[in-house]
Design an enzyme around this catalytic site. Structure first.
Site, PDB file in Angstrom:
ATOM      1  N   HIS A   1       0.844  -1.207   0.000  1.00 46.82           N
ATOM      2  CA  HIS A   1       0.000   0.000   0.000  1.00 46.82           C
ATOM      3  C   HIS A   1       0.876   1.253   0.000  1.00 46.82           C
ATOM      4  O   HIS A   1       0.415   2.367  -0.175  1.00 46.82           O
ATOM      5  CB  HIS A   1      -0.913   0.009   1.236  1.00 46.82           C
ATOM      6  CG  HIS A   1      -0.176  -0.088   2.535  1.00 46.82           C
ATOM      7  ND1 HIS A   1       0.253  -1.302   3.076  1.00 46.82           N
ATOM      8  CD2 HIS A   1       0.266   0.866   3.377  1.00 46.82           C
ATOM      9  CE1 HIS A   1       0.903  -1.073   4.212  1.00 46.82           C
ATOM     10  NE2 HIS A   1       0.940   0.225   4.416  1.00 46.82           N
TER      11      HIS A   1
ATOM     12  N   HIS B   1       7.945   6.995   5.291  1.00 47.09           N
ATOM     13  CA  HIS B   1       7.154   6.566   4.127  1.00 47.09           C
ATOM     14  C   HIS B   1       6.451   7.787   3.562  1.00 47.09           C
ATOM     15  O   HIS B   1       6.500   8.881   4.138  1.00 47.09           O
ATOM     16  CB  HIS B   1       6.130   5.491   4.539  1.00 47.09           C
ATOM     17  CG  HIS B   1       5.150   5.971   5.548  1.00 47.09           C
ATOM     18  ND1 HIS B   1       5.389   5.915   6.922  1.00 47.09           N
ATOM     19  CD2 HIS B   1       3.963   6.602   5.394  1.00 47.09           C
ATOM     20  CE1 HIS B   1       4.361   6.447   7.558  1.00 47.09           C
ATOM     21  NE2 HIS B   1       3.484   6.893   6.662  1.00 47.09           N
TER      22      HIS B   1
ATOM     23  N   THR C   1      -2.671   6.910  10.477  1.00 50.23           N
ATOM     24  CA  THR C   1      -3.642   7.165   9.398  1.00 50.23           C
ATOM     25  C   THR C   1      -3.916   5.891   8.584  1.00 50.23           C
ATOM     26  O   THR C   1      -4.562   5.928   7.546  1.00 50.23           O
ATOM     27  CB  THR C   1      -3.131   8.263   8.439  1.00 50.23           C
ATOM     28  OG1 THR C   1      -1.950   7.768   7.779  1.00 50.23           O
ATOM     29  CG2 THR C   1      -2.824   9.543   9.180  1.00 50.23           C
TER      30      THR C   1
ATOM     31  N   HIS D   1       2.845   9.406   1.325  1.00 50.40           N
ATOM     32  CA  HIS D   1       1.455   9.256   0.858  1.00 50.40           C
ATOM     33  C   HIS D   1       1.321  10.098  -0.405  1.00 50.40           C
ATOM     34  O   HIS D   1       1.906  11.189  -0.484  1.00 50.40           O
ATOM     35  CB  HIS D   1       0.477   9.739   1.930  1.00 50.40           C
ATOM     36  CG  HIS D   1       0.540   8.938   3.188  1.00 50.40           C
ATOM     37  ND1 HIS D   1      -0.269   7.842   3.423  1.00 50.40           N
ATOM     38  CD2 HIS D   1       1.366   9.045   4.262  1.00 50.40           C
ATOM     39  CE1 HIS D   1       0.033   7.338   4.616  1.00 50.40           C
ATOM     40  NE2 HIS D   1       1.029   8.028   5.145  1.00 50.40           N
TER      41      HIS D   1
ATOM     42  N   HIS E   1       6.027  11.031   5.936  1.00 51.55           N
ATOM     43  CA  HIS E   1       5.873  10.784   7.383  1.00 51.55           C
ATOM     44  C   HIS E   1       7.131  10.103   7.907  1.00 51.55           C
ATOM     45  O   HIS E   1       7.530   9.044   7.403  1.00 51.55           O
ATOM     46  CB  HIS E   1       4.656   9.887   7.637  1.00 51.55           C
ATOM     47  CG  HIS E   1       3.361  10.605   7.435  1.00 51.55           C
ATOM     48  ND1 HIS E   1       2.172   9.944   7.219  1.00 51.55           N
ATOM     49  CD2 HIS E   1       3.069  11.932   7.387  1.00 51.55           C
ATOM     50  CE1 HIS E   1       1.199  10.826   7.063  1.00 51.55           C
ATOM     51  NE2 HIS E   1       1.720  12.043   7.169  1.00 51.55           N
TER      52      HIS E   1
ATOM     53  N   GLU F   1      -1.996  13.867   3.233  1.00 50.99           N
ATOM     54  CA  GLU F   1      -3.024  13.466   4.215  1.00 50.99           C
ATOM     55  C   GLU F   1      -3.470  14.704   4.995  1.00 50.99           C
ATOM     56  O   GLU F   1      -4.663  14.999   5.053  1.00 50.99           O
ATOM     57  CB  GLU F   1      -2.452  12.396   5.137  1.00 50.99           C
ATOM     58  CG  GLU F   1      -2.090  11.117   4.366  1.00 50.99           C
ATOM     59  CD  GLU F   1      -2.232   9.880   5.190  1.00 50.99           C
ATOM     60  OE1 GLU F   1      -1.607   9.769   6.254  1.00 50.99           O
ATOM     61  OE2 GLU F   1      -3.020   8.999   4.794  1.00 50.99           O
TER      62      GLU F   1
HETATM   63  C1  LIG Z   1       1.922  -1.932  16.332  1.00 53.79           C
HETATM   64  C2  LIG Z   1       1.019  -1.373  15.269  1.00 53.79           C
HETATM   65  C3  LIG Z   1       1.633  -0.123  14.661  1.00 53.79           C
HETATM   66  C4  LIG Z   1       1.205   0.009  13.221  1.00 53.79           C
HETATM   67  C5  LIG Z   1       1.721   1.320  12.635  1.00 53.79           C
HETATM   68  N1  LIG Z   1       3.051   1.184  12.116  1.00 53.79           N
HETATM   69  S1  LIG Z   1       3.813   2.529  11.686  1.00 53.79           S
HETATM   70  O1  LIG Z   1       5.127   2.167  11.213  1.00 53.79           O
HETATM   71  O2  LIG Z   1       3.755   3.468  12.753  1.00 53.79           O
HETATM   72  C6  LIG Z   1       2.941   3.222  10.361  1.00 53.79           C
HETATM   73  C7  LIG Z   1       2.462   4.530  10.494  1.00 53.79           C
HETATM   74  C8  LIG Z   1       1.756   5.116   9.446  1.00 53.79           C
HETATM   75  S2  LIG Z   1       1.191   6.764   9.639  1.00 53.79           S
HETATM   76  N2  LIG Z   1       0.624   7.248   8.229  1.00 53.79           N
HETATM   77  O3  LIG Z   1       2.368   7.542  10.004  1.00 53.79           O
HETATM   78  O4  LIG Z   1       0.130   6.752  10.607  1.00 53.79           O
HETATM   79  C9  LIG Z   1       1.505   4.446   8.274  1.00 53.79           C
HETATM   80  C10 LIG Z   1       1.980   3.131   8.127  1.00 53.79           C
HETATM   81  C11 LIG Z   1       2.703   2.515   9.179  1.00 53.79           C
HETATM   82  C12 LIG Z   1       3.170   1.103   8.971  1.00 53.79           C
HETATM   83  O5  LIG Z   1       2.796   0.224   9.767  1.00 53.79           O
HETATM   84  O6  LIG Z   1       3.908   0.891   7.977  1.00 53.79           O
HETATM   85 ZN   LIG Z   2       1.868   7.972   6.928  1.00 58.79          ZN
END
Ligand SMILES: CCCCCNS(=O)(=O)c1cc(S(N)(=O)=O)ccc1C(=O)O
Ligand SMILES: [Zn+2]
Length: 244
Positions: free
Chosen positions: A54, A84, A182, A86, A109, A96
């Site tokens: 994604h 990463h 998000t 968006h 992000h 976002e």
């Molecule tokens: C333990 C569950 C945490 C899941 C979130 N993982 S993350 O690295 O913070 C993350 C944040 C975000 S965001 N857009 O920063 O909220 C998007 C994707 C991910 C990911 O899992 O790749």
């Molecule tokens: Zn993000």
């Protein structure tokens, strides 16, 4: 261009700190007690870039406090986990966060977790002060990420000694508010730090993002055309600004 608020994510009362949001800059509260961000970065912590289907993540070694974020709105030291992007199906949308109703073509992000209070990233993500994410709207055409060998889902390649400073503007003034991830599981565990200064992205880089596939090599190719969540209701939250 206005941004629509997605109601379906706000049906139950408990989800009142969801992200992203539309930041109305004139409504943001200048907080003189907000400190400048302190970003300590060690290029040897960058490890690999991975197509997750994604989006794609650049992942870092977060087994020790070598690349950390502190000060700013934070009361602890936060360790760098990943960054990463968006983007949207056209250059007209993709970010976002929305600023005064304006959507930008993409958003970076940079994800950190509270290594001072919690033993692991997974544990930190269960707490309101568990994560901190720096959001950078638009992006510089200084970003030339080579994504060719990342084309299909699950592909990864090493990504070492990356200079994170190339992704950040010189001016680190920010808006900050409490919100959520998000993407699933939308945990309300994020101190959002959205930089006020941003830098334009090249259309060529956006086209490269949209060329990534969310399918494996054995499936009919499907590109990741967009991966940004609609803005959410602010509810009782106040957005603070580090700059008058
Ligand atoms: C333990 C569950 C945490 C899941 C979130 N993982 S993350 O690295 O913070 C993350 C944040 C975000 S965001 N857009 O920063 O909220 C998007 C994707 C991910 C990911 O899992 O790749
Ligand atoms: Zn993000």
């Amino acid at each position: 261009m206005g941004a629509t608020v997605s109601q379906d994510d706000n049906d139950s009362d408990c989800h009142t700190h969801q992200s992203p949001i539309n930041i109305w800059t004139k409504m943001a509260l200048y907080d003189p007690f907000l400190k400048p961000l302190k970003i300590q970065y060690d290029p040897t912590t960058s490890r690999k870039i991975v197509n997750l289907g994604h989006c794609f993540n650049v992942e870092f070694d977060d087994t020790s406090d070598m690349s950390v974020l502190s000060d700013g709105p934070l009361n602890s030291r936060y360790r760098l986990r990943q960054f990463h992007f968006h983007w949207g199906s056209s250059d007209k949308d993709g970010s976002e966060h929305v600023i005064d109703g304006n959507v930008y073509p993409a958003e970076l992000h940079i994800v950190y977790w509270n290594s001072q209070k919690y033993e692991s990233f997974e544990e930190a993500a269960k707490h309101p002060d568990g994560l901190a994410v720096i959001g950078v709207l638009k992006l510089t055409n200084r970003i030339t990420l080579n994504l060719v060998s990342l084309l299909i889902q699950g592909k990864e390649h090493s990504f070492t000694k990356y200079n994170l400073a190339r992704l950040l503007p010189n001016d680190l003034d920010y808006w900050t508010y409490h919100g959520s991830l998000t993407t699933e599981p939308y945990f309300e565990c994020v101190t959002w730090i959205v930089l006020q200064r941003a830098i334009p992205i090249s259309s060529a880089q956006l086209t490269r993002f949209r060329g990534l596939l969310c399918t494996s090599e054995y499936e009919k190719p499907v590109p990741i055309m967009e991966n940004h969540r609609p803005v959410q209701l602010l509810h009782d939250r106040v957005v603070r600004s580090s700059r008058l």
